[in-house]
Design a protein around this motif. Structure first.
Motif, mmCIF file in Angstrom:
data_model
loop_
_atom_site.group_PDB
_atom_site.id
_atom_site.type_symbol
_atom_site.label_atom_id
_atom_site.label_comp_id
_atom_site.label_asym_id
_atom_site.label_seq_id
_atom_site.Cartn_x
_atom_site.Cartn_y
_atom_site.Cartn_z
ATOM 1 N N UNK A 50 45.843 41.650 32.223
ATOM 2 C CA UNK A 50 46.605 41.133 31.241
ATOM 3 C C UNK A 50 46.737 41.578 29.658
ATOM 4 N N UNK A 51 48.190 41.588 29.424
ATOM 5 C CA UNK A 51 48.543 42.429 28.010
ATOM 6 C C UNK A 51 48.036 41.252 26.849
ATOM 7 N N UNK A 52 48.038 41.612 25.784
ATOM 8 C CA UNK A 52 47.613 40.853 24.756
ATOM 9 C C UNK A 52 48.610 39.608 24.344
ATOM 10 N N UNK A 53 49.971 39.823 24.692
ATOM 11 C CA UNK A 53 50.908 39.062 24.540
ATOM 12 C C UNK A 53 51.155 37.880 25.528
ATOM 13 N N UNK A 54 50.226 38.167 26.654
ATOM 14 C CA UNK A 54 50.311 37.330 27.876
ATOM 15 C C UNK A 54 49.080 36.154 27.758
ATOM 16 N N UNK A 55 49.279 35.217 28.326
ATOM 17 C CA UNK A 55 48.403 34.003 28.579
ATOM 18 C C UNK A 55 47.653 34.099 29.762
ATOM 19 N N UNK A 56 48.170 34.482 31.036
ATOM 20 C CA UNK A 56 47.625 34.520 32.290
ATOM 21 C C UNK A 56 48.333 35.176 33.382
ATOM 22 N N UNK A 57 47.794 35.711 34.255
ATOM 23 C CA UNK A 57 48.287 36.391 35.421
ATOM 24 C C UNK A 57 47.726 35.974 36.859
ATOM 25 N N UNK A 58 48.551 36.113 37.660
ATOM 26 C CA UNK A 58 48.038 35.582 39.064
ATOM 27 C C UNK A 58 48.483 36.561 40.153
ATOM 28 N N UNK A 59 47.254 36.604 40.802
ATOM 29 C CA UNK A 59 47.655 37.711 42.427
ATOM 30 C C UNK A 59 46.736 36.680 43.435
ATOM 31 N N UNK A 60 47.762 36.282 44.242
ATOM 32 C CA UNK A 60 46.908 35.614 45.374
ATOM 33 C C UNK A 60 46.232 34.350 44.870
ATOM 34 N N UNK A 61 45.069 34.440 45.554
ATOM 35 C CA UNK A 61 44.095 33.276 44.919
ATOM 36 C C UNK A 61 43.560 33.457 43.626
ATOM 37 N N UNK A 62 43.645 34.649 43.071
ATOM 38 C CA UNK A 62 43.042 34.916 41.740
ATOM 39 C C UNK A 62 44.162 34.541 40.612
ATOM 40 N N UNK A 63 43.467 34.079 39.563
ATOM 41 C CA UNK A 63 44.187 33.727 38.296
ATOM 42 C C UNK A 63 43.310 34.029 37.105
ATOM 43 N N UNK A 64 43.966 34.746 36.371
ATOM 44 C CA UNK A 64 42.984 35.196 35.067
ATOM 45 C C UNK A 64 43.786 34.786 33.754
ATOM 46 N N UNK A 65 42.928 34.099 32.966
ATOM 47 C CA UNK A 65 43.717 33.668 31.856
ATOM 48 C C UNK A 65 43.136 34.418 30.640
ATOM 49 N N UNK A 66 43.705 34.446 29.399
ATOM 50 C CA UNK A 66 43.406 35.193 28.200
ATOM 51 C C UNK A 66 43.643 34.184 26.819
#
Lengths: 110, 116
Positions: A50-66
């Protein structure tokens, strides 16, 4: 000095549960945050960046938030499977270097 | 696309002996890292190269550890003489350059060192 903390240190859940892993960091001046998976005796496998300008990223069953302002990131794993059992590490890249947390050891039982 | 290659995978030596680890990064990746991971801990950066120049070696025990990156591609990490506390997994990683190497990191399988 950047400090990265991961809670809990270990987590055991039955198969099928949705779960959240937490990563917190002390210095919000970061470029990006990366989540890794590490199987016993193996190297680290990149899951999400996740780049600093992003809030979240998703890949399949995974979701990461920042959330930079609060110094937190979460990794959400949907419908967990026994194959998800591993240690999950977050790493925060600031001005100086990439700093790793100590990881959350996840066990998903059938 | 080939990943980060490391060798050897395992090495057992006695204290005061020397050891060398080799790493070949992903083709085209300008930034190369060596990390030390002690059992139960997160990886600790030993040295970071940008092409063949050193960006950060502040945590490298320079009295016994040395590293070089030949022609900005392969890298070798050497320990001489080894101590018991050097027992760890040595991880090599690479990333494409983004100013300060801010791209995604890709790791090799690691080299596990046991010092007896």
């Amino acid at each position: 000095k950047q400090e990265v903390t991961q809670i809990p240190a270990a987590l055991s859940v039955p198969e099928g549960e949705n779960l959240v892993l937490n990563c917190s960091f002390t210095d919000s001046a970061i470029y990006n945050l990366q989540w890794f998976r590490q199987d016993p005796g193996k190297g680290l496998t990149s899951l999400l960046l996740i780049q600093s300008s992003q809030r979240e990223q998703t890949s399949g069953r995974l979701n990461a938030s920042l959330d930079k302002s609060s110094g937190r990131s979460t990794l959400y794993i949907a419908a967990s499977q026994p194959g998800d059992s591993a240690t999950y590490l977050c790493a925060v890249r600031g001005f100086q270097k990439l700093v790793f947390g100590t990881g959350t050891r996840l066990l998903v039982s059938p | 696309e080939a990943g980060v290659a490391q060798s050897p995978r395992y090495k057992i030596i006695e204290k005061r002996q020397s050891v060398a680890f080799w790493c070949n990064p992903i083709s085209g990746h300008a930034t190369l890292y060596w990390y030390q991971q002690i059992l139960g801990q997160g990886p600790k950066l030993l040295i970071q190269f940008q092409n063949n120049g050193v960006v950060d070696d502040s945590q490298l025990p320079k009295d016994r550890f040395s590293a070089e990156r030949l022609k900005g591609v392969d890298s070798t990490l050497k320990i001489q003489p080894a101590k018991l506390e050097d027992s760890a997994v040595y991880l090599c990683a690479s990333s494409s350059s983004g100013g300060r190497g801010t791209g995604e990191l890709f790791f090799g399988e690691g080299s596990r060192l046991t010092v007896l």
